[in-house]
Design a protein around this motif. Structure first.
Motif, PDB file in Angstrom:
ATOM      1  N   UNK A 139     -34.735   9.348  16.885  1.00  0.00           N
ATOM      2  CA  UNK A 139     -34.322  10.595  16.254  1.00  0.00           C
ATOM      3  C   UNK A 139     -32.824  10.820  16.363  1.00  0.00           C
ATOM      4  N   UNK A 140     -32.257  10.427  17.486  1.00  0.00           N
ATOM      5  CA  UNK A 140     -30.816  10.600  17.677  1.00  0.00           C
ATOM      6  C   UNK A 140     -30.020   9.725  16.706  1.00  0.00           C
ATOM      7  N   UNK A 141     -30.442   8.476  16.579  1.00  0.00           N
ATOM      8  CA  UNK A 141     -29.734   7.592  15.643  1.00  0.00           C
ATOM      9  C   UNK A 141     -29.926   8.039  14.204  1.00  0.00           C
ATOM     10  N   UNK A 142     -31.076   8.600  13.908  1.00  0.00           N
ATOM     11  CA  UNK A 142     -31.303   9.129  12.556  1.00  0.00           C
ATOM     12  C   UNK A 142     -30.304  10.244  12.255  1.00  0.00           C
ATOM     13  N   UNK A 143     -30.026  11.090  13.257  1.00  0.00           N
ATOM     14  CA  UNK A 143     -29.045  12.169  13.060  1.00  0.00           C
ATOM     15  C   UNK A 143     -27.638  11.598  12.904  1.00  0.00           C
ATOM     16  N   UNK A 144     -27.360  10.503  13.595  1.00  0.00           N
ATOM     17  CA  UNK A 144     -26.046   9.858  13.456  1.00  0.00           C
ATOM     18  C   UNK A 144     -25.869   9.302  12.040  1.00  0.00           C
ATOM     19  N   UNK A 145     -26.908   8.648  11.536  1.00  0.00           N
ATOM     20  CA  UNK A 145     -26.850   8.095  10.177  1.00  0.00           C
ATOM     21  C   UNK A 145     -26.680   9.203   9.144  1.00  0.00           C
ATOM     22  N   UNK A 146     -27.337  10.319   9.385  1.00  0.00           N
ATOM     23  CA  UNK A 146     -27.246  11.460   8.464  1.00  0.00           C
ATOM     24  C   UNK A 146     -25.828  12.035   8.487  1.00  0.00           C
ATOM     25  N   UNK A 147     -25.232  12.130   9.673  1.00  0.00           N
ATOM     26  CA  UNK A 147     -23.875  12.669   9.790  1.00  0.00           C
ATOM     27  C   UNK A 147     -22.859  11.741   9.127  1.00  0.00           C
ATOM     28  N   UNK A 148     -23.039  10.433   9.324  1.00  0.00           N
ATOM     29  CA  UNK A 148     -22.167   9.456   8.664  1.00  0.00           C
ATOM     30  C   UNK A 148     -22.258   9.606   7.151  1.00  0.00           C
ATOM     31  N   UNK A 149     -23.470   9.726   6.644  1.00  0.00           N
ATOM     32  CA  UNK A 149     -23.678   9.842   5.197  1.00  0.00           C
ATOM     33  C   UNK A 149     -23.059  11.121   4.644  1.00  0.00           C
ATOM     34  N   UNK A 150     -23.174  12.208   5.392  1.00  0.00           N
ATOM     35  CA  UNK A 150     -22.581  13.469   4.944  1.00  0.00           C
ATOM     36  C   UNK A 150     -21.062  13.365   4.839  1.00  0.00           C
ATOM     37  N   UNK A 151     -20.441  12.705   5.809  1.00  0.00           N
ATOM     38  CA  UNK A 151     -18.978  12.602   5.801  1.00  0.00           C
ATOM     39  C   UNK A 151     -18.475  11.699   4.671  1.00  0.00           C
ATOM     40  N   UNK A 152     -19.301  10.762   4.247  1.00  0.00           N
ATOM     41  CA  UNK A 152     -18.936   9.972   3.067  1.00  0.00           C
ATOM     42  C   UNK A 152     -19.208  10.766   1.788  1.00  0.00           C
ATOM     43  N   UNK A 153     -20.270  11.538   1.790  1.00  0.00           N
ATOM     44  CA  UNK A 153     -20.621  12.308   0.590  1.00  0.00           C
ATOM     45  C   UNK A 153     -19.631  13.435   0.314  1.00  0.00           C
ATOM     46  N   UNK A 154     -19.112  14.073   1.388  1.00  0.00           N
ATOM     47  CA  UNK A 154     -18.190  15.198   1.169  1.00  0.00           C
ATOM     48  C   UNK A 154     -16.722  14.757   1.061  1.00  0.00           C
ATOM     49  N   UNK A 155     -16.486  13.435   1.132  1.00  0.00           N
ATOM     50  CA  UNK A 155     -15.126  12.929   0.924  1.00  0.00           C
ATOM     51  C   UNK A 155     -14.279  12.835   2.178  1.00  0.00           C
ATOM     52  N   UNK A 156     -14.845  13.214   3.330  1.00  0.00           N
ATOM     53  CA  UNK A 156     -14.086  13.071   4.577  1.00  0.00           C
ATOM     54  C   UNK A 156     -13.732  11.602   4.805  1.00  0.00           C
ATOM     55  N   UNK A 157     -14.673  10.719   4.483  1.00  0.00           N
ATOM     56  CA  UNK A 157     -14.471   9.272   4.604  1.00  0.00           C
ATOM     57  C   UNK A 157     -14.847   8.597   3.299  1.00  0.00           C
ATOM     58  N   UNK A 158     -14.282   7.422   3.083  1.00  0.00           N
ATOM     59  CA  UNK A 158     -14.654   6.607   1.923  1.00  0.00           C
ATOM     60  C   UNK A 158     -14.357   5.153   2.261  1.00  0.00           C
ATOM     61  N   UNK A 159     -15.022   4.246   1.564  1.00  0.00           N
ATOM     62  CA  UNK A 159     -14.776   2.825   1.807  1.00  0.00           C
ATOM     63  C   UNK A 159     -13.309   2.467   1.562  1.00  0.00           C
ATOM     64  N   UNK A 160     -12.782   2.928   0.440  1.00  0.00           N
ATOM     65  CA  UNK A 160     -11.396   2.592   0.099  1.00  0.00           C
ATOM     66  C   UNK A 160     -10.414   3.250   1.062  1.00  0.00           C
ATOM     67  N   UNK A 161     -10.698   4.492   1.439  1.00  0.00           N
ATOM     68  CA  UNK A 161      -9.802   5.191   2.354  1.00  0.00           C
ATOM     69  C   UNK A 161      -9.749   4.531   3.715  1.00  0.00           C
ATOM     70  N   UNK A 162     -10.897   4.083   4.217  1.00  0.00           N
ATOM     71  CA  UNK A 162     -10.945   3.425   5.522  1.00  0.00           C
ATOM     72  C   UNK A 162     -10.136   2.131   5.500  1.00  0.00           C
ATOM     73  N   UNK A 163     -10.236   1.387   4.421  1.00  0.00           N
ATOM     74  CA  UNK A 163      -9.507   0.116   4.326  1.00  0.00           C
ATOM     75  C   UNK A 163      -7.992   0.322   4.350  1.00  0.00           C
ATOM     76  N   UNK A 164      -7.559   1.492   3.866  1.00  0.00           N
ATOM     77  CA  UNK A 164      -6.120   1.759   3.800  1.00  0.00           C
ATOM     78  C   UNK A 164      -5.567   2.402   5.064  1.00  0.00           C
ATOM     79  N   UNK A 165      -6.442   2.884   5.951  1.00  0.00           N
ATOM     80  CA  UNK A 165      -5.976   3.530   7.183  1.00  0.00           C
ATOM     81  C   UNK A 165      -5.347   2.517   8.137  1.00  0.00           C
ATOM     82  N   UNK A 166      -4.334   2.977   8.896  1.00  0.00           N
ATOM     83  CA  UNK A 166      -3.841   2.144   9.981  1.00  0.00           C
ATOM     84  C   UNK A 166      -4.816   2.243  11.149  1.00  0.00           C
ATOM     85  N   UNK A 167      -4.594   1.442  12.182  1.00  0.00           N
ATOM     86  CA  UNK A 167      -5.547   1.376  13.287  1.00  0.00           C
ATOM     87  C   UNK A 167      -5.711   2.721  13.992  1.00  0.00           C
TER      88      UNK A 167
END
Length: 253
Positions: A139-167
Protein backbone atom coordinates in the motif's frame (compact mmCIF):
# COMPACT_ATOMS: atom_id res chain seq x y z
CA UNK A 1 42.91 15.05 -17.46
CA UNK A 2 43.31 18.82 -17.21
CA UNK A 3 46.95 19.85 -17.04
CA UNK A 4 47.99 21.21 -13.68
CA UNK A 5 49.84 24.50 -13.83
CA UNK A 6 53.30 24.60 -12.26
CA UNK A 7 53.90 27.06 -9.42
CA UNK A 8 55.50 30.23 -10.78
CA UNK A 9 58.39 32.12 -9.21
CA UNK A 10 57.11 35.22 -7.47
CA UNK A 11 58.65 38.47 -8.77
CA UNK A 12 58.73 41.48 -6.40
CA UNK A 13 56.43 44.29 -7.43
CA UNK A 14 59.28 46.87 -7.27
CA UNK A 15 62.51 45.14 -8.32
CA UNK A 16 65.67 47.03 -7.48
CA UNK A 17 67.13 49.19 -10.28
CA UNK A 18 70.25 50.28 -8.39
CA UNK A 19 72.56 47.65 -9.84
CA UNK A 20 75.14 49.14 -12.22
CA UNK A 21 76.13 45.83 -13.75
CA UNK A 22 74.92 45.87 -17.35
CA UNK A 23 72.98 42.87 -18.58
CA UNK A 24 72.60 41.85 -22.17
CA UNK A 25 69.09 41.13 -23.30
CA UNK A 26 68.44 37.39 -23.27
CA UNK A 27 66.75 35.55 -26.05
CA UNK A 28 63.42 34.04 -25.11
CA UNK A 29 63.27 30.39 -26.02
CA UNK A 30 59.97 29.04 -27.21
CA UNK A 31 59.20 25.71 -25.62
CA UNK A 32 56.82 23.18 -27.04
CA UNK A 33 54.87 21.63 -24.18
CA UNK A 34 52.95 18.45 -24.72
CA UNK A 35 49.67 18.36 -22.85
CA UNK A 36 47.41 15.50 -21.94
CA UNK A 37 43.91 15.45 -23.46
CA UNK A 38 41.67 18.02 -21.83
CA UNK A 39 38.55 16.96 -19.97
CA UNK A 40 35.62 18.70 -21.64
CA UNK A 41 34.04 21.47 -19.58
CA UNK A 42 30.58 20.17 -20.41
CA UNK A 43 30.48 16.43 -19.78
CA UNK A 44 28.40 14.22 -22.01
CA UNK A 45 26.30 11.34 -20.64
CA UNK A 46 28.03 7.96 -20.50
CA UNK A 47 26.30 6.75 -23.65
CA UNK A 48 29.20 5.91 -25.97
CA UNK A 49 32.48 4.00 -25.91
CA UNK A 50 34.40 7.22 -26.46
CA UNK A 51 32.93 8.78 -23.30
CA UNK A 52 33.70 5.64 -21.29
CA UNK A 53 37.27 5.60 -22.65
CA UNK A 54 37.77 9.23 -21.68
CA UNK A 55 36.55 8.45 -18.16
CA UNK A 56 38.79 5.39 -17.79
CA UNK A 57 41.87 7.27 -18.98
CA UNK A 58 41.22 9.98 -16.42
CA UNK A 59 40.67 7.53 -13.56
CA UNK A 60 43.79 5.52 -14.45
CA UNK A 61 45.98 8.58 -14.31
CA UNK A 62 44.40 10.12 -11.21
CA UNK A 63 44.21 7.06 -8.94
CA UNK A 64 46.78 4.22 -9.26
CA UNK A 65 44.78 2.01 -6.90
CA UNK A 66 41.69 2.32 -9.03
CA UNK A 67 43.79 1.80 -12.18
CA UNK A 68 44.51 -1.78 -11.12
CA UNK A 69 40.76 -2.47 -10.88
CA UNK A 70 40.09 -0.91 -14.26
CA UNK A 71 42.61 -3.29 -15.82
CA UNK A 72 41.02 -6.27 -14.02
CA UNK A 73 37.38 -5.86 -15.07
CA UNK A 74 35.51 -5.21 -18.28
CA UNK A 75 34.53 -1.59 -19.00
CA UNK A 76 31.23 -0.40 -17.51
CA UNK A 77 28.00 -0.27 -19.42
CA UNK A 78 25.12 2.13 -18.78
CA UNK A 79 22.57 0.94 -21.30
CA UNK A 80 19.12 1.61 -19.84
CA UNK A 81 16.91 3.36 -22.38
CA UNK A 82 13.76 3.70 -20.29
CA UNK A 83 12.19 7.17 -20.12
CA UNK A 84 12.60 8.90 -16.73
CA UNK A 85 9.03 8.23 -15.58
CA UNK A 86 9.31 4.50 -16.24
CA UNK A 87 12.72 4.34 -14.55
CA UNK A 88 11.45 6.13 -11.45
CA UNK A 89 8.35 3.91 -11.20
CA UNK A 90 10.57 0.84 -11.52
CA UNK A 91 12.92 2.24 -8.88
CA UNK A 92 10.03 2.55 -6.42
CA UNK A 93 8.93 -1.03 -7.06
CA UNK A 94 12.46 -2.40 -6.57
CA UNK A 95 13.05 -0.65 -3.24
CA UNK A 96 14.02 -2.91 -0.32
CA UNK A 97 13.36 -6.12 -2.24
CA UNK A 98 15.63 -8.97 -3.29
CA UNK A 99 16.37 -8.83 -7.01
CA UNK A 100 14.32 -11.92 -7.95
CA UNK A 101 11.28 -10.79 -5.95
CA UNK A 102 11.49 -7.29 -7.46
CA UNK A 103 11.76 -8.68 -10.99
CA UNK A 104 8.71 -10.87 -10.43
CA UNK A 105 6.59 -7.97 -9.16
CA UNK A 106 7.79 -5.67 -11.94
CA UNK A 107 6.86 -8.26 -14.58
CA UNK A 108 3.34 -8.46 -13.16
CA UNK A 109 3.21 -4.66 -12.95
CA UNK A 110 4.12 -4.34 -16.66
CA UNK A 111 1.34 -6.80 -17.53
CA UNK A 112 -1.16 -4.89 -15.37
CA UNK A 113 -0.29 -1.64 -17.18
CA UNK A 114 -0.65 -3.27 -20.60
CA UNK A 115 3.02 -3.34 -21.54
CA UNK A 116 6.10 -1.33 -20.59
CA UNK A 117 5.31 1.40 -23.12
CA UNK A 118 2.02 1.92 -21.28
CA UNK A 119 3.69 2.73 -17.96
CA UNK A 120 2.54 6.33 -18.06
CA UNK A 121 1.22 8.76 -15.41
CA UNK A 122 -2.38 8.49 -16.61
CA UNK A 123 -2.19 4.68 -16.58
CA UNK A 124 -0.94 4.55 -12.99
CA UNK A 125 -3.50 7.08 -11.79
CA UNK A 126 -6.21 4.74 -13.03
CA UNK A 127 -4.83 1.78 -11.05
CA UNK A 128 -6.42 1.25 -7.66
CA UNK A 129 -4.34 0.39 -4.59
CA UNK A 130 -6.26 -2.91 -4.47
CA UNK A 131 -5.21 -3.90 -8.00
CA UNK A 132 -1.61 -3.09 -7.16
CA UNK A 133 -1.75 -5.07 -3.93
CA UNK A 134 -2.98 -8.09 -5.89
CA UNK A 135 0.32 -8.19 -7.79
CA UNK A 136 2.42 -7.78 -4.66
CA UNK A 137 2.83 -3.99 -4.44
CA UNK A 138 2.47 -2.72 -0.87
CA UNK A 139 0.00 0.00 0.00
CA UNK A 140 2.84 2.38 0.76
CA UNK A 141 4.51 1.83 -2.60
CA UNK A 142 1.16 2.23 -4.32
CA UNK A 143 0.88 5.69 -2.72
CA UNK A 144 4.41 6.50 -3.90
CA UNK A 145 3.54 5.53 -7.48
CA UNK A 146 0.38 7.64 -7.28
CA UNK A 147 2.34 10.66 -6.01
CA UNK A 148 4.94 10.27 -8.76
CA UNK A 149 2.18 10.10 -11.37
CA UNK A 150 0.46 13.19 -9.99
CA UNK A 151 3.66 15.24 -10.16
CA UNK A 152 4.11 14.27 -13.80
CA UNK A 153 0.46 14.94 -14.58
CA UNK A 154 0.42 18.42 -13.02
CA UNK A 155 3.67 19.45 -14.74
CA UNK A 156 5.88 19.54 -11.65
CA UNK A 157 8.06 16.94 -13.41
CA UNK A 158 8.42 15.77 -16.99
CA UNK A 159 10.69 13.41 -18.90
CA UNK A 160 12.19 16.23 -20.95
CA UNK A 161 12.56 18.53 -17.96
CA UNK A 162 14.39 15.90 -15.91
CA UNK A 163 16.85 15.26 -18.74
CA UNK A 164 17.70 18.96 -18.86
CA UNK A 165 18.20 19.41 -15.10
CA UNK A 166 21.68 19.59 -13.63
CA UNK A 167 22.59 17.10 -10.91
CA UNK A 168 21.76 19.43 -8.03
CA UNK A 169 18.36 20.33 -9.44
CA UNK A 170 17.59 16.66 -10.08
CA UNK A 171 18.33 15.85 -6.46
CA UNK A 172 16.17 18.71 -5.22
CA UNK A 173 13.18 18.10 -7.47
CA UNK A 174 13.05 14.31 -7.42
CA UNK A 175 13.27 13.97 -3.64
CA UNK A 176 10.02 15.93 -3.47
CA UNK A 177 8.31 12.75 -4.67
CA UNK A 178 7.17 10.52 -1.82
CA UNK A 179 9.31 7.42 -1.50
CA UNK A 180 12.22 8.76 -3.55
CA UNK A 181 15.22 9.61 -1.41
CA UNK A 182 18.79 10.68 -2.08
CA UNK A 183 20.03 7.12 -2.72
CA UNK A 184 17.26 6.46 -5.26
CA UNK A 185 18.06 9.69 -7.09
CA UNK A 186 21.78 8.85 -7.18
CA UNK A 187 21.01 5.43 -8.73
CA UNK A 188 18.61 7.04 -11.19
CA UNK A 189 21.19 9.63 -12.26
CA UNK A 190 23.90 7.00 -12.76
CA UNK A 191 21.98 4.24 -14.52
CA UNK A 192 19.08 6.05 -16.20
CA UNK A 193 20.39 9.54 -16.96
CA UNK A 194 23.95 8.16 -17.27
CA UNK A 195 25.43 11.18 -15.53
CA UNK A 196 29.24 10.85 -15.25
CA UNK A 197 29.96 12.52 -11.92
CA UNK A 198 27.64 11.09 -9.27
CA UNK A 199 29.08 9.75 -6.00
CA UNK A 200 26.46 7.80 -3.99
CA UNK A 201 28.02 8.45 -0.59
CA UNK A 202 25.23 6.56 1.18
CA UNK A 203 25.46 3.38 -0.87
CA UNK A 204 26.73 0.50 1.25
CA UNK A 205 28.37 -1.29 -1.68
CA UNK A 206 30.36 1.75 -2.79
CA UNK A 207 31.39 2.46 0.80
CA UNK A 208 32.58 -1.14 1.23
CA UNK A 209 34.53 -0.92 -2.01
CA UNK A 210 36.25 2.31 -0.96
CA UNK A 211 37.08 0.79 2.43
CA UNK A 212 38.72 -2.22 0.77
CA UNK A 213 40.47 -0.22 -1.95
CA UNK A 214 42.18 2.15 0.46
CA UNK A 215 42.68 -0.29 3.34
CA UNK A 216 40.48 1.59 5.82
CA UNK A 217 39.62 0.14 9.23
CA UNK A 218 36.01 1.28 9.13
CA UNK A 219 33.41 2.13 6.52
CA UNK A 220 33.97 5.72 5.36
CA UNK A 221 31.34 8.27 6.26
CA UNK A 222 29.88 10.61 3.59
CA UNK A 223 32.40 13.41 4.18
CA UNK A 224 35.31 11.01 4.05
CA UNK A 225 33.88 9.47 0.88
CA UNK A 226 33.82 12.91 -0.71
CA UNK A 227 37.44 13.53 0.24
CA UNK A 228 38.78 10.12 -0.80
CA UNK A 229 36.95 10.09 -4.14
CA UNK A 230 37.63 13.71 -5.06
CA UNK A 231 40.43 12.50 -7.34
CA UNK A 232 37.85 10.61 -9.42
CA UNK A 233 36.03 13.79 -10.34
CA UNK A 234 34.49 14.39 -12.87
CA UNK A 235 33.90 10.66 -13.41
CA UNK A 236 32.84 9.50 -9.96
CA UNK A 237 29.94 7.49 -11.40
CA UNK A 238 32.44 5.25 -13.18
CA UNK A 239 34.62 4.97 -10.08
CA UNK A 240 31.54 3.93 -8.11
CA UNK A 241 30.69 1.30 -10.73
CA UNK A 242 34.08 -0.30 -10.15
CA UNK A 243 33.47 -0.37 -6.39
CA UNK A 244 30.37 -2.53 -7.00
CA UNK A 245 32.35 -4.87 -9.24
CA UNK A 246 35.16 -5.00 -6.69
CA UNK A 247 32.98 -6.16 -3.78
CA UNK A 248 31.16 -8.64 -6.04
CA UNK A 249 34.47 -10.22 -7.04
CA UNK A 250 35.56 -10.39 -3.41
CA UNK A 251 32.23 -11.81 -2.28
CA UNK A 252 31.65 -8.91 0.09
CA UNK A 253 27.98 -8.08 -0.42
Amino acid sequence: MAKRSKPQTQIPENPSTSSKIPFRPQKILKLTIQTSPEIPKILNPLTSNSEITLALNHLRSSDPKLASLIDSYTPPSFDSDRPPFQSLARSILYQQLATKAAQSIYTRFVTLCGGESSILPKTLLNLSPQSLRQIGVSGRKASYLHDLSEKFSDGTLSDSGIKEMDDESSLTMLTVVKGIGVWSVHMFMIFSLKRPDVLPVGDLGVRKGVKMLYGLKELPKPLEMEELCEKWRPYRSVGSWYMWRYIEAKGVL
